[in-house]
Design a protein around this motif. Sequence first.
Motif: not given
Lengths: 370, 272
Positions: A58-64, A70-76, A92-101, A327-331
């Motif tokens: 869940v937190l991985f998803g939220v992090s993405l 401002a991206l919508g859920l579907g768009e993301s 998504m692919q270059e910024i948020r995904l590596p950050r979440a991983i 915990m780290l994803l949440a933080a």
Amino acid sequence: MSGRSDAIAGRRSEAATGAVKTGAADVAAGDPDTTGRAAVPRDRFWWLIAALVLAVVVLFGVSLLVGPAALGLGESLEALFTGRGDAAVLVMQEIRLPRAILGAMIGATLGLSGAVLQGYLRNPLAEPGLIGVSGSASLGAVLAIYTGLSAQFALALPLMALGGALVAVMAVQAMAGRGGSITLILAGIAVSAFASALTSLALNLSPNPFAALEIVFWMLGSLADRSMVHVQLAAPFMVAGWIMLGSLGRALDALSVGDDTAASMGVNVLRVRNLAVVGTAASVGAATAVAGAIGFVGLVVPHILRPLVGARPSRLLLASALGGAAMLLAADVAVRLVAPDKDLKLGVLTSLVGAPFFLWLIYRTRRNLV
Amino acid sequence: MTCLTLEDLSVSLGRTQVLSGLDLTVGAGELVGLIGPNGAGKSTLIRAMMGLIPARGRCLLGGDPVASLRPGERARRISYVAQEREIGWPVTVERIVALGRDVYRKAGRALSAHDRAMIESAIAHMDIAALRHRPATDLSGGERARVLIARALAQDTPLMLADEPTAGLDPAHQISLMSMLASLAADGRGVVASLHDLGLAARWCTRLVLLDRGRIVADGAPEAVLTPEVLARVYGVKAHLSHHDGGLIVQPLSLIRPASPDSHAAVAGARG
């Protein structure tokens, strides 16, 4: 999602109880018989793991889904999986995904190494920074910034940080020799102190205020603006470290009754120490190299989860890895939500929340800490 | 059948020679009491028998040198009760005892019915059934000792080495422990226990080995080892010796000389 996870937990717990030839009925009836009782923690353990897996997912998803764009859920999701939509794909692919991983991997590293070091040292105050790896990796990174190498070549910073971790682990291992846990702690303290002194020296002599500021900001720890290259650089070291640390579960259980008794049960205590130190160095060194020093996760997470796994060191490993990731994803989500335009550093937040929480934990459990 | 054979075993810790040239055989069915003054080398001898510290000479376990055994194999042949009653985490008593079965269990496997039976038997023998769900760190010293001995019992090995297992136990549990060790020996196992309580040693052991300054100075039946002359020479004490119900009674009464005249003299000399 919760339904599926429950189903997984259900299957696992059935397998678990089946293996010890007992059923939930024994437990419900309050049967004092051992087999019935033994099923309780076993059952609860897999429920805990299922809950932690769910939290990480869940937190991985939220992090993405959280960020300044401002991206919508579907768009993301479309951008992430199909690669359609120009700016969104980039975000998504270059910024948020590596950050979440990286968030999940670094959190797991800190939680796992904290649990292993606490188990090996039989000391609830142990944490991944104890053996001097974080401090030395930071020093490597600081030198990369100080010398300007990181400005010329982006990967100079993480590579030099990994080099720092390598030097630290060699120094700690050489100083600790064949000695026990006390020599290891002392060697770690010495290496940390020296790395910290050299880091201060680099700040002291920094050529201009901007370099000093960059050093300070880097040391605060952050997952912002990391790329897949960082993931690729850190992943091999982290996975190698996880394998070493993860193999120690039973040995750590045996060590809870002392080094000699563990040795009498076939545990090679020196090998356990080497795997704990090298595994921590590889995984925490890589984590520090890509994200800076992030405090308190490796200390607090094993603490929170220990009572939930019946204090067994072997069970704490998986739980603590998952708990650390969550915990780290949440933080990392929190730093983006609390102060979106201030670039609040992740390491600042984890310490800010972690330290008071740790105080409360000590207050609550001081009776058992003695 | 011999469980353990030591031939010319010597151990040095740092520059100090702690054990010199020991020859000793422990047979199946024997409960060997290892006695001797503080610092005689009892714990070192037990640790050397386990292969935990390097030793010169030979230490054979059922014909195989202990040093050549893989640690896992050795753990199925010798169990060990350490003098330190260390328990690191508040895990349940039952779980500590179950650690003894880990030497047989593959990683990730559940405990088998036999494992459970051995754990139950160890718990029953050490009278800790009432404590089984308590966190082991909450227990008193004597209770911890019984839990850790139960762990070694669950390991179910042909040879058990116990370093001062009776220290800190109340009289009832001292007697039940010694009788349990005697029954292990009667079952055909070998047991070596270091003991300070000469009364218990005389009463329960089939054989006593007396260590003094790293050497075996007497080895034999309790009556042969615990003589007034030996007690005077090695311990420097005068003791009341008698027989009751066919067993030897030993009660140390008074000092014949200061506990350690050499060291007293040395200290006095250094001060002077």
